[in-house]
Design a protein around this motif. Structure first.
Motif, short mmCIF file in Angstrom:
data_model
loop_
_atom_site.label_atom_id
_atom_site.label_comp_id
_atom_site.label_asym_id
_atom_site.label_seq_id
_atom_site.Cartn_x
_atom_site.Cartn_y
_atom_site.Cartn_z
N GLU A 228 1.14 1.54 35.63
CA GLU A 228 -0.01 2.37 35.97
C GLU A 228 -0.38 2.19 37.44
O GLU A 228 -0.72 3.15 38.14
CB GLU A 228 -1.21 2.00 35.08
CG GLU A 228 -2.50 2.75 35.38
CD GLU A 228 -2.49 4.19 34.88
OE1 GLU A 228 -3.50 4.87 35.05
OE2 GLU A 228 -1.46 4.63 34.32
N ASN A 230 1.66 1.48 39.87
CA ASN A 230 2.66 2.20 40.66
C ASN A 230 2.42 3.71 40.62
O ASN A 230 2.59 4.41 41.61
CB ASN A 230 4.07 1.90 40.13
CG ASN A 230 4.48 0.47 40.39
OD1 ASN A 230 3.89 -0.22 41.23
ND2 ASN A 230 5.48 0.00 39.67
N ARG A 231 2.03 4.20 39.43
CA ARG A 231 1.82 5.64 39.28
C ARG A 231 0.59 6.11 40.06
O ARG A 231 0.62 7.17 40.69
CB ARG A 231 1.65 6.00 37.80
CG ARG A 231 1.60 7.49 37.53
CD ARG A 231 1.77 7.78 36.04
NE ARG A 231 0.59 7.40 35.28
CZ ARG A 231 -0.45 8.20 35.08
NH1 ARG A 231 -0.45 9.42 35.62
NH2 ARG A 231 -1.48 7.81 34.37
N ARG A 232 -0.47 5.33 40.03
CA ARG A 232 -1.72 5.75 40.67
C ARG A 232 -1.70 5.54 42.18
O ARG A 232 -2.28 6.33 42.93
CB ARG A 232 -2.90 4.97 40.07
CG ARG A 232 -3.16 5.28 38.61
CD ARG A 232 -3.69 6.68 38.43
NE ARG A 232 -3.90 7.00 37.01
CZ ARG A 232 -4.36 8.16 36.59
NH1 ARG A 232 -4.64 9.11 37.44
NH2 ARG A 232 -4.52 8.37 35.29
N THR A 235 4.48 3.24 44.39
CA THR A 235 5.13 1.94 44.21
C THR A 235 4.94 1.02 45.42
O THR A 235 4.59 -0.15 45.28
CB THR A 235 6.63 2.13 43.93
OG1 THR A 235 6.78 2.96 42.78
CG2 THR A 235 7.32 0.80 43.68
#
Length: 345
Positions: A228, A230-232, A235
């Motif tokens: 989460e 990395n997604r928000r 990375t």
């Protein structure tokens, strides 16, 4: 985190839940009207089948969300020895966008956008789906903006409020996470993006002096899974934060976020609530709250409008707070101006 801070954050989340319930109900109404229209009939059926349903659902939800503000602010500041000097007028928040345009205008703008997509070659099925997504974004954004604006006005009318803490609930974007738990003066505009569901909870002067927010960016970041994070944040950014990087430096908190302005105009005004049948349109609201009925000379008839409207422009709440910040208005003057434009009574 102190006990009061924990309670404050929980109170803010409860208000957020209540607001989002109103948002979801309105979204269901819009979605239901939209899906009753076949994709190949969308362009022609929109004005009669979708536009009035959208305006009705969003406008009613705005009023319902604004009506939560007074009780919420009173509850948050219950430990102070002071009470509100004026009350929010929920009806003033219905039927108008945060930028001061009417919901009718917004619904018509959506129809024009659909027609443009179809003329550009988009298939009727894709236009149907893309239009619904846009309609739901508009609905969510305008209802949440009405709720936040009402809370800010209610806390401005409460002498016990020093400002508010930003409440962010996961899942949230990186731009909102870095603002979590920050304190803002009651007159400061609320930074948000489309479909932002962040809210605010009032803080008393004593809480402001303590300066201990109920939430903060680092804690929210740690609550996320690595995937989460990395997604928000991306990375690379997430890894930098995990290695000890300053989250506020890694993320540009203001990227894509701004207080609302209306097409670059110096003053942000709205035509909503300006007809002679409305409180502001029909009456001059004096500093003491008393009303003076506007004379015929103060009204005029605009082409295409059923009722006469006042010649006096009506500022939006956001514009009032912007002017207050620019000219250094204190709470008393802000309350006077908000009452003058029929957001308080």
């Amino acid at each position: 985190m102190t006990a009061p801070a924990i309670e404050r954050a929980a109170l803010g989340r409860d208000h957020q839940d209540a607001t989002q319930l109103i948002v979801r109900r309105a979204a269901d109404e819009v979605q239901r009207a939209w899906r009753e229209v076949a994709p190949d009939a969308l362009a022609s059926a929109y004005p009669e089948a979708i536009e009035p349903a959208f305006v009705r659902a969003v406008g009613s939800a705005q009023v319902a969300a604004a009506a939560l503000a007074g009780g919420f602010v009173d509850q948050a500041l219950a430990d102070t020895d002071e009470g509100a000097v004026a009350s929010v007028v929920p009806a003033s928040f219905g039927g108008v966008t945060a930028g001061g345009m009417s919901l009718d205008w917004l619904a018509k703008a959506l129809h024009l956008w659909l027609l443009e997509q179809l003329l550009a070659g988009m298939s009727s099925m894709d236009a149907h789906q893309a239009g619904l997504r846009r309609a739901l974004t508009y609905a969510s954004t305008e209802i949440s903006d009405a709720a936040r604006s009402a809370v800010q006005i209610a806390e401005t009318a409460h002498p016990g409020a020093a400002g508010h803490e930003r409440v962010v609930r996961l899942p949230a974007c990186d731009r909102c996470v870095v603002l979590a738990g920050k304190f803002y003066r009651y007159s400061t505009g609320f930074l948000r993006h489309p479909r932002c569901d962040c809210t605010m909870v009032p803080v008393s002067r004593a809480e402001w002096r303590d300066g201990k927010p109920g939430t903060e960016p680092g804690a929210l970041f740690e609550q996320m899974s690595e995937a989460e994070q990395n997604r928000r944040f991306g990375t690379a950014n997430a890894e930098t934060i995990r290695m000890g990087g300053d989250i506020a430096q890694v993320v540009n908190a203001r990227s894509g976020m701004a207080t609302v302005k209306s097409f670059g105009r110096t003053l942000q005004v709205t035509t909503t609530g300006t007809t002679k049948r409305a409180l502001y349109g029909g009456y001059e609201i004096r500093p003491d709250g008393s009303l003076r009925r506007r004379t015929d000379a103060e009204l005029h008839k605009e082409p295409g409008r059923r009722y006469r409207t006042t010649k006096a422009p009506r500022l939006t709440p956001g514009e009032i707070f912007r002017l207050g910040d620019e000219f250094g208005w204190g709470r008393e003057e802000l309350v006077r101006q908000l009452r003058r434009y029929a957001y308080l009574r």
